[in-house]
Design a protein around this motif. Structure first.
Motif, PDB file in Angstrom:
ATOM      1  N   GLY A 185      -8.905  -0.236 -18.174  1.00 13.94           N
ATOM      2  CA  GLY A 185      -9.326  -0.556 -16.815  1.00 13.94           C
ATOM      3  C   GLY A 185      -9.641  -2.027 -16.643  1.00 13.94           C
ATOM      4  N   LEU A 186     -10.284  -2.624 -17.651  1.00 10.44           N
ATOM      5  CA  LEU A 186     -10.600  -4.052 -17.588  1.00 10.44           C
ATOM      6  C   LEU A 186      -9.324  -4.889 -17.543  1.00 10.44           C
ATOM      7  CD1 LEU A 186     -12.674  -6.360 -17.719  1.00 10.44           C
ATOM      8  CD2 LEU A 186     -12.570  -6.192 -20.221  1.00 10.44           C
ATOM      9  N   ALA A 187      -8.363  -4.541 -18.400  1.00 10.77           N
ATOM     10  CA  ALA A 187      -7.103  -5.292 -18.433  1.00 10.77           C
ATOM     11  C   ALA A 187      -6.349  -5.164 -17.113  1.00 10.77           C
ATOM     12  CB  ALA A 187      -6.245  -4.804 -19.595  1.00 10.77           C
ATOM     13  N   LEU A 188      -6.281  -3.941 -16.582  1.00 13.96           N
ATOM     14  CA  LEU A 188      -5.569  -3.733 -15.319  1.00 13.96           C
ATOM     15  C   LEU A 188      -6.276  -4.429 -14.159  1.00 13.96           C
ATOM     16  CD1 LEU A 188      -4.523   0.036 -15.615  1.00 13.96           C
ATOM     17  CD2 LEU A 188      -3.085  -1.997 -15.910  1.00 13.96           C
ATOM     18  N   SER A 189      -7.598  -4.426 -14.174  1.00 10.74           N
ATOM     19  CA  SER A 189      -8.352  -5.093 -13.105  1.00 10.74           C
ATOM     20  C   SER A 189      -8.101  -6.593 -13.120  1.00 10.74           C
ATOM     21  CB  SER A 189      -9.846  -4.803 -13.262  1.00 10.74           C
ATOM     22  OG  SER A 189     -10.119  -3.427 -13.157  1.00 10.74           O
ATOM     23  N   CYS A 190      -8.116  -7.180 -14.313  1.00 12.06           N
ATOM     24  CA  CYS A 190      -7.856  -8.621 -14.427  1.00 12.06           C
ATOM     25  C   CYS A 190      -6.441  -8.954 -13.959  1.00 12.06           C
ATOM     26  CB  CYS A 190      -8.066  -9.081 -15.865  1.00 12.06           C
ATOM     27  SG  CYS A 190      -9.777  -8.975 -16.445  1.00 12.06           S
ATOM     28  N   LEU A 191      -5.474  -8.124 -14.378  1.00 10.87           N
ATOM     29  CA  LEU A 191      -4.083  -8.349 -13.975  1.00 10.87           C
ATOM     30  C   LEU A 191      -3.932  -8.208 -12.466  1.00 10.87           C
ATOM     31  CD1 LEU A 191      -1.136  -8.833 -14.803  1.00 10.87           C
ATOM     32  CD2 LEU A 191      -0.901  -6.352 -15.104  1.00 10.87           C
ATOM     33  N   LEU A 192      -4.590  -7.200 -11.885  1.00  7.22           N
ATOM     34  CA  LEU A 192      -4.517  -6.993 -10.439  1.00  7.22           C
ATOM     35  C   LEU A 192      -5.117  -8.171  -9.685  1.00  7.22           C
ATOM     36  CD1 LEU A 192      -3.857  -5.142  -8.044  1.00  7.22           C
ATOM     37  CD2 LEU A 192      -6.119  -4.093  -8.343  1.00  7.22           C
ATOM     38  N   LEU A 235      -2.540 -11.049  -9.822  1.00  2.97           N
ATOM     39  CA  LEU A 235      -1.369 -10.782  -8.976  1.00  2.97           C
ATOM     40  C   LEU A 235      -1.729 -10.806  -7.491  1.00  2.97           C
ATOM     41  CD1 LEU A 235       0.354  -7.923 -11.022  1.00  2.97           C
ATOM     42  CD2 LEU A 235       0.931 -10.356 -10.967  1.00  2.97           C
ATOM     43  N   ALA A 236      -2.895 -10.245  -7.145  1.00  5.82           N
ATOM     44  CA  ALA A 236      -3.303 -10.237  -5.738  1.00  5.82           C
ATOM     45  C   ALA A 236      -3.553 -11.653  -5.232  1.00  5.82           C
ATOM     46  CB  ALA A 236      -4.555  -9.381  -5.571  1.00  5.82           C
ATOM     47  N   THR A 237      -4.173 -12.483  -6.064  1.00  9.14           N
ATOM     48  CA  THR A 237      -4.403 -13.875  -5.675  1.00  9.14           C
ATOM     49  C   THR A 237      -3.082 -14.608  -5.478  1.00  9.14           C
ATOM     50  OG1 THR A 237      -6.469 -13.872  -6.945  1.00  9.14           O
ATOM     51  CG2 THR A 237      -5.567 -16.012  -6.328  1.00  9.14           C
ATOM     52  N   ARG A 238      -2.137 -14.336  -6.359  1.00  7.34           N
ATOM     53  CA  ARG A 238      -0.814 -14.958  -6.240  1.00  7.34           C
ATOM     54  C   ARG A 238      -0.109 -14.504  -4.963  1.00  7.34           C
ATOM     55  NH1 ARG A 238       1.913 -19.305  -8.504  1.00  7.34           N
ATOM     56  NH2 ARG A 238       4.162 -18.926  -8.402  1.00  7.34           N
ATOM     57  N   LYS A 239      -0.246 -13.218  -4.648  1.00  9.17           N
ATOM     58  CA  LYS A 239       0.412 -12.670  -3.465  1.00  9.17           C
ATOM     59  C   LYS A 239      -0.170 -13.265  -2.190  1.00  9.17           C
ATOM     60  CE  LYS A 239       2.891  -9.779  -0.999  1.00  9.17           C
ATOM     61  NZ  LYS A 239       4.368  -9.931  -0.881  1.00  9.17           N
ATOM     62  N   VAL A 240      -1.486 -13.438  -2.144  1.00 15.88           N
ATOM     63  CA  VAL A 240      -2.143 -13.913  -0.926  1.00 15.88           C
ATOM     64  C   VAL A 240      -1.949 -15.414  -0.729  1.00 15.88           C
ATOM     65  CG1 VAL A 240      -4.378 -14.206   0.219  1.00 15.88           C
ATOM     66  CG2 VAL A 240      -3.839 -12.056  -0.936  1.00 15.88           C
ATOM     67  N   PHE A 241      -2.122 -16.190  -1.793  1.00 18.25           N
ATOM     68  CA  PHE A 241      -2.132 -17.651  -1.657  1.00 18.25           C
ATOM     69  C   PHE A 241      -0.836 -18.310  -2.116  1.00 18.25           C
ATOM     70  CE2 PHE A 241      -6.573 -16.340  -2.095  1.00 18.25           C
ATOM     71  CZ  PHE A 241      -7.111 -16.909  -0.959  1.00 18.25           C
ATOM     72  N   GLY A 242       0.047 -17.546  -2.752  1.00 16.22           N
ATOM     73  CA  GLY A 242       1.328 -18.098  -3.147  1.00 16.22           C
ATOM     74  C   GLY A 242       1.217 -19.102  -4.287  1.00 16.22           C
ATOM     75  N   PRO A 243       2.225 -19.945  -4.447  1.00 11.53           N
ATOM     76  CA  PRO A 243       2.252 -20.877  -5.585  1.00 11.53           C
ATOM     77  C   PRO A 243       1.229 -22.003  -5.491  1.00 11.53           C
ATOM     78  CG  PRO A 243       4.099 -21.282  -4.109  1.00 11.53           C
ATOM     79  CD  PRO A 243       3.435 -20.026  -3.626  1.00 11.53           C
ATOM     80  N   ILE A 244       0.550 -22.138  -4.348  1.00 13.19           N
ATOM     81  CA  ILE A 244      -0.424 -23.223  -4.223  1.00 13.19           C
ATOM     82  C   ILE A 244      -1.594 -23.025  -5.184  1.00 13.19           C
ATOM     83  CG2 ILE A 244      -1.816 -22.159  -2.402  1.00 13.19           C
ATOM     84  CD1 ILE A 244      -2.008 -24.945  -1.117  1.00 13.19           C
ATOM     85  N   VAL A 245      -1.869 -21.765  -5.550  1.00 16.06           N
ATOM     86  CA  VAL A 245      -2.891 -21.472  -6.560  1.00 16.06           C
ATOM     87  C   VAL A 245      -2.162 -21.028  -7.824  1.00 16.06           C
ATOM     88  CG1 VAL A 245      -4.891 -20.067  -7.171  1.00 16.06           C
ATOM     89  CG2 VAL A 245      -4.550 -20.776  -4.795  1.00 16.06           C
ATOM     90  N   PRO A 246      -2.071 -21.883  -8.841  1.00 13.76           N
ATOM     91  CA  PRO A 246      -1.312 -21.546 -10.048  1.00 13.76           C
ATOM     92  C   PRO A 246      -1.878 -20.318 -10.755  1.00 13.76           C
ATOM     93  CG  PRO A 246      -1.902 -23.887 -10.000  1.00 13.76           C
ATOM     94  CD  PRO A 246      -2.674 -23.225  -8.915  1.00 13.76           C
ATOM     95  N   ILE A 247      -0.982 -19.595 -11.418  1.00 16.80           N
ATOM     96  CA  ILE A 247      -1.405 -18.398 -12.149  1.00 16.80           C
ATOM     97  C   ILE A 247      -2.372 -18.765 -13.270  1.00 16.80           C
ATOM     98  CG2 ILE A 247      -0.598 -16.557 -13.674  1.00 16.80           C
ATOM     99  CD1 ILE A 247       1.871 -16.304 -11.982  1.00 16.80           C
ATOM    100  N   TYR A 248      -2.140 -19.908 -13.926  1.00 17.22           N
ATOM    101  CA  TYR A 248      -3.028 -20.281 -15.029  1.00 17.22           C
ATOM    102  C   TYR A 248      -4.446 -20.548 -14.530  1.00 17.22           C
ATOM    103  CZ  TYR A 248      -3.100 -25.292 -13.855  1.00 17.22           C
ATOM    104  OH  TYR A 248      -3.298 -26.503 -13.238  1.00 17.22           O
ATOM    105  N   ALA A 249      -4.574 -21.091 -13.301  1.00 15.55           N
ATOM    106  CA  ALA A 249      -5.907 -21.357 -12.755  1.00 15.55           C
ATOM    107  C   ALA A 249      -6.644 -20.049 -12.468  1.00 15.55           C
ATOM    108  CB  ALA A 249      -5.794 -22.188 -11.481  1.00 15.55           C
ATOM    109  N   THR A 250      -5.933 -19.093 -11.888  1.00 16.78           N
ATOM    110  CA  THR A 250      -6.551 -17.790 -11.622  1.00 16.78           C
ATOM    111  C   THR A 250      -6.917 -17.084 -12.918  1.00 16.78           C
ATOM    112  OG1 THR A 250      -5.126 -17.628  -9.669  1.00 16.78           O
ATOM    113  CG2 THR A 250      -6.299 -15.650 -10.336  1.00 16.78           C
ATOM    114  N   SER A 251      -6.039 -17.174 -13.914  1.00 18.58           N
ATOM    115  CA  SER A 251      -6.309 -16.525 -15.203  1.00 18.58           C
ATOM    116  C   SER A 251      -7.541 -17.120 -15.871  1.00 18.58           C
ATOM    117  CB  SER A 251      -5.088 -16.665 -16.119  1.00 18.58           C
ATOM    118  OG  SER A 251      -3.934 -16.100 -15.527  1.00 18.58           O
TER     119      SER A 251
END
Length: 500
Positions: free
Chosen positions: A224-231, A234-250
């Motif tokens: 559950g922890l892993a899936l929550s972090c992944l979600l 992905l949700a941040t990427r979907k909402v804000f697009g490439p302007i917020v890098p995946i590495y920054a969210t991670s």
């Protein structure tokens, strides 16, 4: 009764909105300094629950910000715009001082918590309990036989009474692994251990407090922890697009996991969750990680801080829920399932309600000023190189240092190491003072009245628990009535019903 009164006030305030800002200090002061009073039952009820000390600190912040600093900034020309202008007015000018005070208080408090956590980890690694705090096994040894019997009577109908054979020796009047020593005798033998600065932990301590069928399995927890972090990523990427890098969210997700532990520890020890400081700390860290010239640097800073603060807030809420459930004998697995359903339901409900409010009201606006949002965006701009209003830096540094010292004293001094400990309550804490500064006076005055009512009530009832419960019910009714009937006001607004 209180809920009915609060509901009536809410409906009346729609038709007569002037009662939300009563000029009790005169029209001139109301217009030029925003010193008004809002007789909101919900605000008063919140003040009762918050208590006298916190509301007094908020009142001190209101006086400091709106009666001293705001007029000073206006008279000196440092804030030339209208008083309620966040950019050019004194409301925006004192907001920076509020931000400095809250960050200083929260960061110092968080630093002390980190040091204590490290000491605790070192103590656990060495098998020792520091500062004379008894370990769980020693707590069992200090419970008298009568108290144990009473505890068994209370919990016999819940899963807390389902113990294995190794625990039964404790409940039968002897300590685990020492059947020949009674609880009372063991209590005497450990008195010296409590007075020492560190004590050895019992080696045969059983940490199981309920049967496995009531627990959440490790697979569910980690998956559950892993899936929550992944979600979240992905949700941040979907909402804000490439302007917020995946590495920054991670990075922000990983950082939030670590900061949540500190927040939960601070909440458990002090009853205060330093979410504001944790969010600002995350913003400061990302100001170092993300280059200032990167497109969307301010947005990235906001997202990272929001993830950390949200994670810490939810971790604290879950900890309190599970602790309450433990005291009531509830199954944590049942609580977990209920929380999952509630979270899924709230996702849709909160989004729908936000859309309704955003369509009917101006946000930010006269009714919903959302000053916290201004605090967040200005902090993001500050750490990314934005300038400050004229002469605010000197005041921000001064008050930041003062309240940082106060926070250090309050978080390190105890009854055992300082004879002046009882006077620390007269030193205002930074976070409530900051809240009193950046919120308009009408927000604080009603809560301060609630704090005075709480003080009078507690003095009158002394230590009667039943009366304390009545006070909570009384104040909760005031909050509930206004909260529920605010939806009625929203319906009135959507129908275009005119004000009087």
């Amino acid at each position: 009764m209180t809920s009915s009164v609060s509901s009536i006030y809410t409906v009346i305030s729609y038709f007569i909105p002037q009662i939300k800002a009563l000029p009790v200090f005169g029209y001139y002061i109301s217009e030029h300094y925003l010193l008004n009073f809002q007789p909101s039952p919900a605000y008063v009820g919140q003040g009762i629950i918050m208590g006298f000390a916190t509301t007094t600190y908020m009142f001190f912040g209101m006086v400091l910000g709106w009666c001293v600093l705001s007029p000073l900034a206006q008279s000196k020309g440092w804030a030339p715009g209208p008083i309620d202008d966040w950019k050019e007015g004194s409301e925006g000018w004192i907001m920076w001082i509020s931000l400095s005070i809250m960050i200083s208080d929260s960061v110092v408090s968080l630093a002390v918590t980190v040091v204590k956590a490290i000491n605790s980890l070192v103590g656990n690694f060495n098998g020792e309990s520091y500062h004379g705090v008894p370990s769980a096994g020693e707590h069992q040894g200090l419970i008298s036989g009568d108290e144990i019997q009473s505890d068994e009577d209370i919990t016999s109908s819940t899963y807390h009474g389902e113990t294995n054979n190794s625990d039964s020796s404790v409940h039968s009047g002897s300590t685990s692994g020492c059947d020949s020593i009674t609880v009372g005798e063991h209590s005497k033998s450990t008195n010296h251990a409590y007075k020492s600065t560190k004590t050895k932990r019992p080696k045969n301590r059983n940490n199981t407090d309920l049967q496995p069928k009531h627990q959440i399995s490790g697979y569910v927890t980690w998956i559950g922890l892993a899936l929550s972090c992944l979600l979240c990523v992905l949700a941040t990427r979907k909402v804000f697009g490439p302007i917020v890098p995946i590495y920054a969210t991670s990075i922000s997700v990983i950082l939030s996991l670590l900061l949540s532990v500190l927040g939960v520890k601070a909440l458990g020890e002090t009853d205060l969750n330093p979410v504001s400081g944790i969010g600002k700390l995350s913003q400061l860290l990302f100001a170092v990680i993300i280059p200032r010239n990167q497109p969307g640097a301010i947005l990235i800073n906001l997202i990272s801080g929001a993830i950390s603060e949200a994670a810490t807030q939810q971790a604290g809420d879950l900890m309190q829920d599970l602790k309450t459930g433990f005291l009531l004998g509830a199954s944590p697995k049942a609580q977990f399932i209920a929380q999952i359903y509630g979270s899924i339901f709230s996702i849709f409900l909160s989004a729908i309600m936000y859309k309704f409010y955003n369509a009917l009201y101006q946000i930010p606006g006269p009714i919903f000023k959302v000053p916290t949002a201004v605090i967040w965006i200005d902090c993001a701009r500050l750490v990314n190189g934005a300038g400050l209003p004229e002469r605010v830096i000197e005041f921000a540094i001064f008050f930041g240092v003062v309240f940082g010292i106060i926070s250090l004293l309050k978080n390190t001094l105890t009854k055992d190491n300082c004879k002046y400990y009882k006077y620390l309550k007269y030193l205002p804490s930074g976070v409530p003072v900051g809240i009193g500064i950046y919120n308009v006076p009408s927000f604080t005055l009603a809560r301060f009245i609630g704090g005075l009512i709480s003080f009078w009530w507690m003095k009158r009832i002394k230590s009667e628990n039943s009366e304390k419960v009545k006070m909570i019910i009384f104040s909760s009714g005031m909050i509930l009535g206004e909260g529920v009937f605010s939806v009625v006001n929203m319906v009135f607004t959507s129908l275009g019903i005119p004000h009087l």
